[in-house]
Design a protein around this motif. Structure first.
Motif, PDB file in Angstrom:
ATOM      1  N   LYS A 182      34.057  22.370  17.755  1.00  0.00           N
ATOM      2  CA  LYS A 182      33.001  22.027  16.799  1.00  0.00           C
ATOM      3  C   LYS A 182      32.385  23.280  16.183  1.00  0.00           C
ATOM      4  O   LYS A 182      32.123  23.334  14.981  1.00  0.00           O
ATOM      5  CB  LYS A 182      31.916  21.199  17.492  1.00  0.00           C
ATOM      6  N   LEU A 183      32.131  24.286  17.019  1.00  0.00           N
ATOM      7  CA  LEU A 183      31.560  25.530  16.502  1.00  0.00           C
ATOM      8  C   LEU A 183      32.501  26.212  15.517  1.00  0.00           C
ATOM      9  O   LEU A 183      32.065  26.703  14.463  1.00  0.00           O
ATOM     10  CB  LEU A 183      31.234  26.481  17.655  1.00  0.00           C
ATOM     11  N   ALA A 215      33.653  28.660   4.014  1.00  0.00           N
ATOM     12  CA  ALA A 215      34.146  28.042   2.779  1.00  0.00           C
ATOM     13  C   ALA A 215      33.024  27.852   1.782  1.00  0.00           C
ATOM     14  O   ALA A 215      33.197  28.060   0.565  1.00  0.00           O
ATOM     15  CB  ALA A 215      34.810  26.713   3.113  1.00  0.00           C
ATOM     16  N   ALA A 216      31.816  27.481   2.257  1.00  0.00           N
ATOM     17  CA  ALA A 216      30.683  27.305   1.374  1.00  0.00           C
ATOM     18  C   ALA A 216      30.258  28.653   0.756  1.00  0.00           C
ATOM     19  O   ALA A 216      29.898  28.713  -0.426  1.00  0.00           O
ATOM     20  CB  ALA A 216      29.506  26.675   2.138  1.00  0.00           C
ATOM     21  N   ARG A 217      30.302  29.728   1.543  1.00  0.00           N
ATOM     22  CA  ARG A 217      29.950  31.071   1.012  1.00  0.00           C
ATOM     23  C   ARG A 217      30.961  31.505  -0.050  1.00  0.00           C
ATOM     24  O   ARG A 217      30.576  32.098  -1.070  1.00  0.00           O
ATOM     25  CB  ARG A 217      29.932  32.091   2.140  1.00  0.00           C
ATOM     26  N   GLU A 218      32.249  31.268   0.218  1.00  0.00           N
ATOM     27  CA  GLU A 218      33.264  31.689  -0.722  1.00  0.00           C
ATOM     28  C   GLU A 218      33.182  30.880  -2.023  1.00  0.00           C
ATOM     29  O   GLU A 218      33.417  31.408  -3.108  1.00  0.00           O
ATOM     30  CB  GLU A 218      34.653  31.531  -0.100  1.00  0.00           C
ATOM     31  N   ASP A 219      32.861  29.602  -1.915  1.00  0.00           N
ATOM     32  CA  ASP A 219      32.740  28.752  -3.126  1.00  0.00           C
ATOM     33  C   ASP A 219      31.459  29.061  -3.890  1.00  0.00           C
ATOM     34  O   ASP A 219      31.426  28.997  -5.118  1.00  0.00           O
ATOM     35  CB  ASP A 219      32.761  27.274  -2.748  1.00  0.00           C
ATOM     36  N   GLY A 220      30.408  29.400  -3.175  1.00  0.00           N
ATOM     37  CA  GLY A 220      29.083  29.574  -3.781  1.00  0.00           C
ATOM     38  C   GLY A 220      28.801  30.926  -4.234  1.00  0.00           C
ATOM     39  O   GLY A 220      29.141  31.680  -5.039  1.00  0.00           O
ATOM     40  N   LEU A 228      31.750  26.990  11.592  1.00  0.00           N
ATOM     41  CA  LEU A 228      31.887  28.327  11.015  1.00  0.00           C
ATOM     42  C   LEU A 228      32.836  28.324   9.821  1.00  0.00           C
ATOM     43  O   LEU A 228      32.584  28.992   8.812  1.00  0.00           O
ATOM     44  CB  LEU A 228      32.383  29.308  12.073  1.00  0.00           C
ATOM     45  N   GLU A 229      33.925  27.574   9.923  1.00  0.00           N
ATOM     46  CA  GLU A 229      34.864  27.498   8.806  1.00  0.00           C
ATOM     47  C   GLU A 229      34.213  26.864   7.580  1.00  0.00           C
ATOM     48  O   GLU A 229      34.422  27.290   6.443  1.00  0.00           O
ATOM     49  CB  GLU A 229      36.108  26.718   9.215  1.00  0.00           C
ATOM     50  N   LYS A 230      33.395  25.819   7.812  1.00  0.00           N
ATOM     51  CA  LYS A 230      32.699  25.172   6.686  1.00  0.00           C
ATOM     52  C   LYS A 230      31.712  26.131   6.029  1.00  0.00           C
ATOM     53  O   LYS A 230      31.609  26.188   4.800  1.00  0.00           O
ATOM     54  CB  LYS A 230      31.958  23.915   7.177  1.00  0.00           C
ATOM     55  N   GLU A 231      30.979  26.892   6.865  1.00  0.00           N
ATOM     56  CA  GLU A 231      30.032  27.858   6.305  1.00  0.00           C
ATOM     57  C   GLU A 231      30.747  28.938   5.506  1.00  0.00           C
ATOM     58  O   GLU A 231      30.310  29.322   4.421  1.00  0.00           O
ATOM     59  CB  GLU A 231      29.212  28.508   7.423  1.00  0.00           C
TER      60      GLU A 231
END
Length: 191
Positions: free
Chosen positions: A176-177, A186-191, A181-184
């Protein structure tokens, strides 16, 4: 092994050729008498056995054991394909012979495969595939295990030792962790 017949009677051992069973032989192939120096009063032959693949016969009598050389009594060519007959086999050959003997005992019905399962695909979910990929990644990049000293002046608490041992353990919480971390990332790279 070549069919020589050995008979022990009293202090005497008599050996006949294989043809003696079909026709009457006038004289024996070999004859041996236990000498007086070996035999005590009333000594008699109790057992008579041939050594496999050798021209030797063992006589067991009340005074001990005697070995006789009987030319032509042993099989000169060893057939290694027969079960458990090779006296020169090593451990690997002996294990293979044991496995072969056990497989011969099994009926073919017990060995048959289920045709419905053989050609089918295993259905897995996306989550299981991710876990497998993480495990393969962890196995592909093994980290050098660091040797930790047992005592570090008060830092050898049980909690820290257990924490060090569980750094490479994959369980539900660590998955889960990692996903979070992967979602965060991905969100940084997209944003």
């Amino acid at each position: 092994q070549t069919g020589i017949l050995g008979i022990g009677h009293g202090r005497h051992a008599t050996f006949y050729k294989p043809s003696a069973l079909q026709t009457k032989e006038k004289e024996a192939y070999m004859h041996h008498t236990i000498p007086d120096s070996v035999a005590r009063a009333g000594a008699s032959i109790e057992t008579l056995r041939f050594r496999p693949f050798q021209d030797v016969c063992g006589l067991g009598h009340s005074a001990g054991i005697s070995s006789l050389v009987i030319p032509g009594s042993g099989e000169p060519n060893i057939d290694g394909m027969e079960y458990n007959t090779n006296p020169y086999q090593d451990t690997k050959q002996r294990r293979e012979a044991e496995v072969r003997a056990l497989l011969d005992k099994l009926s073919p019905d017990m060995i048959a495969l289920d045709p419905d399962v053989v050609g089918s695909m295993e259905e897995t979910g996306m989550r299981l595939e991710r876990v497998r990929a993480m495990q393969e990644e962890a196995n592909a990049n093994p980290q050098d295990p660091k040797k930790h000293k047992k005592k570090k002046r008060g830092r050898s608490k049980i909690r820290t030792q257990l924490r060090r041992k569980q750094t490479n353990v994959v369980d539900a919480n660590s998955i889960k962790l990692r996903e979070a971390l992967e979602k965060e990332r991905a969100a940084r790279e997209d944003g």
